[in-house]
Design a protein around this motif. Structure first.
Motif, PDB file in Angstrom:
ATOM      1  N   TYR A  74       0.837  -1.204   0.000  1.00 52.06           N
ATOM      2  CA  TYR A  74       0.000   0.000   0.000  1.00 52.06           C
ATOM      3  C   TYR A  74       0.870   1.251   0.000  1.00 52.06           C
ATOM      4  CZ  TYR A  74      -3.528   3.447   0.995  1.00 52.06           C
ATOM      5  OH  TYR A  74      -4.335   4.555   0.897  1.00 52.06           O
ATOM      6  N   GLN A  75       1.966   1.211   0.744  1.00 55.80           N
ATOM      7  CA  GLN A  75       2.873   2.355   0.758  1.00 55.80           C
ATOM      8  C   GLN A  75       3.463   2.594  -0.633  1.00 55.80           C
ATOM      9  OE1 GLN A  75       3.173   4.493   3.278  1.00 55.80           O
ATOM     10  NE2 GLN A  75       1.636   3.206   4.283  1.00 55.80           N
ATOM     11  N   LYS A  76       3.684   1.517  -1.363  1.00 57.46           N
ATOM     12  CA  LYS A  76       4.266   1.633  -2.704  1.00 57.46           C
ATOM     13  C   LYS A  76       3.276   2.250  -3.692  1.00 57.46           C
ATOM     14  CE  LYS A  76       6.299  -1.116  -6.461  1.00 57.46           C
ATOM     15  NZ  LYS A  76       6.830  -2.438  -6.885  1.00 57.46           N
ATOM     16  N   TYR A  77       2.052   1.756  -3.693  1.00 64.88           N
ATOM     17  CA  TYR A  77       1.088   2.192  -4.699  1.00 64.88           C
ATOM     18  C   TYR A  77       0.211   3.364  -4.248  1.00 64.88           C
ATOM     19  CZ  TYR A  77       2.448  -2.238  -6.834  1.00 64.88           C
ATOM     20  OH  TYR A  77       3.166  -3.269  -7.378  1.00 64.88           O
ATOM     21  N   GLN A  78      -0.002   3.497  -2.935  1.00 66.48           N
ATOM     22  CA  GLN A  78      -0.834   4.581  -2.402  1.00 66.48           C
ATOM     23  C   GLN A  78      -2.216   4.618  -3.044  1.00 66.48           C
ATOM     24  OE1 GLN A  78       0.002   7.031   0.158  1.00 66.48           O
ATOM     25  NE2 GLN A  78       1.469   5.378   0.539  1.00 66.48           N
ATOM     26  N   ASP A  79      -2.718   3.439  -3.400  1.00 65.20           N
ATOM     27  CA  ASP A  79      -4.031   3.335  -4.039  1.00 65.20           C
ATOM     28  C   ASP A  79      -4.628   1.986  -3.676  1.00 65.20           C
ATOM     29  OD1 ASP A  79      -6.025   4.299  -6.214  1.00 65.20           O
ATOM     30  OD2 ASP A  79      -5.455   2.290  -6.908  1.00 65.20           O
ATOM     31  N   PHE A  80      -5.786   2.002  -3.011  1.00 72.14           N
ATOM     32  CA  PHE A  80      -6.357   0.760  -2.507  1.00 72.14           C
ATOM     33  C   PHE A  80      -6.746  -0.211  -3.625  1.00 72.14           C
ATOM     34  CE2 PHE A  80      -9.935  -1.795  -0.847  1.00 72.14           C
ATOM     35  CZ  PHE A  80      -9.264  -2.455   0.173  1.00 72.14           C
ATOM     36  N   PRO A  81      -7.494   0.217  -4.665  1.00 74.33           N
ATOM     37  CA  PRO A  81      -7.859  -0.746  -5.724  1.00 74.33           C
ATOM     38  C   PRO A  81      -6.645  -1.392  -6.388  1.00 74.33           C
ATOM     39  CG  PRO A  81      -9.216   1.223  -5.875  1.00 74.33           C
ATOM     40  CD  PRO A  81      -8.140   1.534  -4.875  1.00 74.33           C
ATOM     41  N   THR A  82      -5.605  -0.613  -6.630  1.00 73.57           N
ATOM     42  CA  THR A  82      -4.403  -1.171  -7.247  1.00 73.57           C
ATOM     43  C   THR A  82      -3.749  -2.189  -6.327  1.00 73.57           C
ATOM     44  OG1 THR A  82      -3.969   0.853  -8.498  1.00 73.57           O
ATOM     45  CG2 THR A  82      -2.117  -0.654  -8.176  1.00 73.57           C
ATOM     46  N   THR A  83      -3.609  -1.833  -5.071  1.00 72.45           N
ATOM     47  CA  THR A  83      -2.928  -2.715  -4.116  1.00 72.45           C
ATOM     48  C   THR A  83      -3.709  -3.998  -3.903  1.00 72.45           C
ATOM     49  OG1 THR A  83      -2.198  -0.686  -2.995  1.00 72.45           O
ATOM     50  CG2 THR A  83      -1.764  -2.769  -1.885  1.00 72.45           C
ATOM     51  N   ILE A  84      -5.022  -3.895  -3.806  1.00 67.85           N
ATOM     52  CA  ILE A  84      -5.844  -5.060  -3.525  1.00 67.85           C
ATOM     53  C   ILE A  84      -5.951  -5.975  -4.748  1.00 67.85           C
ATOM     54  CG2 ILE A  84      -8.207  -4.452  -4.199  1.00 67.85           C
ATOM     55  CD1 ILE A  84      -7.034  -5.614  -0.719  1.00 67.85           C
ATOM     56  N   SER A  85      -5.603  -5.464  -5.923  1.00 59.17           N
ATOM     57  CA  SER A  85      -5.671  -6.288  -7.136  1.00 59.17           C
ATOM     58  C   SER A  85      -4.656  -7.425  -7.105  1.00 59.17           C
ATOM     59  CB  SER A  85      -5.444  -5.417  -8.383  1.00 59.17           C
ATOM     60  OG  SER A  85      -4.102  -4.963  -8.460  1.00 59.17           O
ATOM     61  N   TYR A  86      -3.689  -7.332  -6.214  1.00 63.58           N
ATOM     62  CA  TYR A  86      -2.684  -8.393  -6.066  1.00 63.58           C
ATOM     63  C   TYR A  86      -3.094  -9.415  -5.001  1.00 63.58           C
ATOM     64  CZ  TYR A  86       0.508  -5.482  -8.800  1.00 63.58           C
ATOM     65  OH  TYR A  86       1.101  -4.738  -9.797  1.00 63.58           O
ATOM     66  N   GLN A  87      -4.348  -9.363  -4.570  1.00 61.74           N
ATOM     67  CA  GLN A  87      -4.834 -10.251  -3.516  1.00 61.74           C
ATOM     68  C   GLN A  87      -4.495 -11.708  -3.794  1.00 61.74           C
ATOM     69  OE1 GLN A  87      -5.671 -10.936  -0.762  1.00 61.74           O
ATOM     70  NE2 GLN A  87      -7.528 -12.084  -0.444  1.00 61.74           N
ATOM     71  N   ASP A  88      -4.037 -12.387  -2.756  1.00 62.02           N
ATOM     72  CA  ASP A  88      -3.706 -13.814  -2.825  1.00 62.02           C
ATOM     73  C   ASP A  88      -4.230 -14.445  -1.541  1.00 62.02           C
ATOM     74  OD1 ASP A  88      -2.139 -16.338  -2.519  1.00 62.02           O
ATOM     75  OD2 ASP A  88      -1.106 -15.605  -4.314  1.00 62.02           O
ATOM     76  N   GLU A  89      -4.916 -15.562  -1.648  1.00 58.28           N
ATOM     77  CA  GLU A  89      -5.532 -16.196  -0.483  1.00 58.28           C
ATOM     78  C   GLU A  89      -4.541 -17.036   0.335  1.00 58.28           C
ATOM     79  OE1 GLU A  89      -9.554 -17.892  -1.196  1.00 58.28           O
ATOM     80  OE2 GLU A  89      -9.305 -17.105  -3.230  1.00 58.28           O
ATOM     81  N   PHE A  90      -3.305 -17.057  -0.090  1.00 59.55           N
ATOM     82  CA  PHE A  90      -2.298 -17.848   0.619  1.00 59.55           C
ATOM     83  C   PHE A  90      -2.237 -17.485   2.098  1.00 59.55           C
ATOM     84  CE2 PHE A  90       2.332 -18.127   1.823  1.00 59.55           C
ATOM     85  CZ  PHE A  90       2.352 -19.512   1.983  1.00 59.55           C
ATOM     86  N   CYS A  91      -2.137 -18.493   2.921  1.00 59.42           N
ATOM     87  CA  CYS A  91      -1.952 -18.346   4.368  1.00 59.42           C
ATOM     88  C   CYS A  91      -3.008 -17.440   5.003  1.00 59.42           C
ATOM     89  CB  CYS A  91      -0.542 -17.829   4.665  1.00 59.42           C
ATOM     90  SG  CYS A  91       0.047 -18.290   6.307  1.00 59.42           S
ATOM     91  N   ASN A  92      -4.257 -17.862   4.837  1.00 57.30           N
ATOM     92  CA  ASN A  92      -5.398 -17.162   5.444  1.00 57.30           C
ATOM     93  C   ASN A  92      -5.500 -15.701   5.018  1.00 57.30           C
ATOM     94  OD1 ASN A  92      -5.952 -19.546   6.722  1.00 57.30           O
ATOM     95  ND2 ASN A  92      -5.278 -18.895   8.745  1.00 57.30           N
TER      96      ASN A  92
END
Length: 222
Positions: A74-92
């Protein structure tokens, strides 16, 4: 505490997958965050998957490491939709929890968080595991927003309209309570208080509190 109860606590700690009782090697976290900065969150998470398959300590702390990856992303992109687009369900789904923590930390007012909340998990299928993990993440996020204020975070969880979402949110905030560093935990769970005594006195989310208390107990009683 009896040996029987200690065993119960140990087993409870073990079954909370990815929320381990051992310490995470700092070098591992540094390496993962470097990969994130040089490439992207997916590359960092893929490396964590590889390391976790080879090392039990890293595997036991993968959820915590994913929180850190989410923060940094989030610090890198400073944009929630962009950051969350990398969502991965690994490890809960630790990644999305970390992203939400960092996102909520950026809010300046109650109205801002209230007006944003409905959109945070809007893209997840209703009543799915992904939706639960996302809403659980808002509990972590409220703890960050409130400065680790448990009562305030419980109140904020009530902003969710669905009882299941409120439950998932409260579960997340108690997970955060027992994963705080000593300075943060001292504000939420006084170190002079046994965690099981603390949970016994909780009025809302008692069962969620008891879910995560064993980890804290075992850290304090190795």
């Amino acid at each position: 505490m009896s040996q029987k109860n200690k065993l119960i606590l140990l087993l409870a700690c073990v079954v909370i997958v990815g929320f381990g009782c051992s310490k995470t090697p700092q070098s591992t976290q540094t390496k993962l965050l470097q990969i994130l900065e040089e490439q992207n969150p997916t590359a960092s998470i893929d490396q964590l998957k590889k390391l976790a398959s080879q090392d039990e300590v890293i595997s036991s702390k993968c959820h915590d490491l994913l929180h850190e990856i989410g923060h940094q992303a989030y610090q890198k992109y400073q944009d929630f939709p962009t950051t969350i687009s990398y969502q991965d369900e690994f490890c809960n789904s630790g990644y999305i929890h970390g992203v939400i923590e960092a996102y909520f930390s950026s809010f300046q007012s109650y109205d801002e968080i209230k007006n944003t909340l409905a959109n945070v998990c809007a893209n997840e299928p209703p009543h799915s595991l992904r939706a639960w993990e996302c809403t659980h993440g808002t509990g972590h996020g409220f703890m960050y927003y409130s400065g680790n204020n448990v009562e305030k975070s419980v109140e904020l969880c009530q902003l969710h309209e669905d009882p299941l979402e409120i439950k998932a949110c409260i579960n997340g905030l108690y997970m955060e309570v027992f994963s705080l560093d000593e300075k943060g935990r001292a504000m939420s769970v006084p170190l002079s208080t046994e965690p099981l005594v603390y949970c016994e006195n909780v009025s809302i989310g008692k069962d969620d509190c008891f879910t995560y208390a064993p980890t804290f107990y075992l850290e304090q009683h190795p």
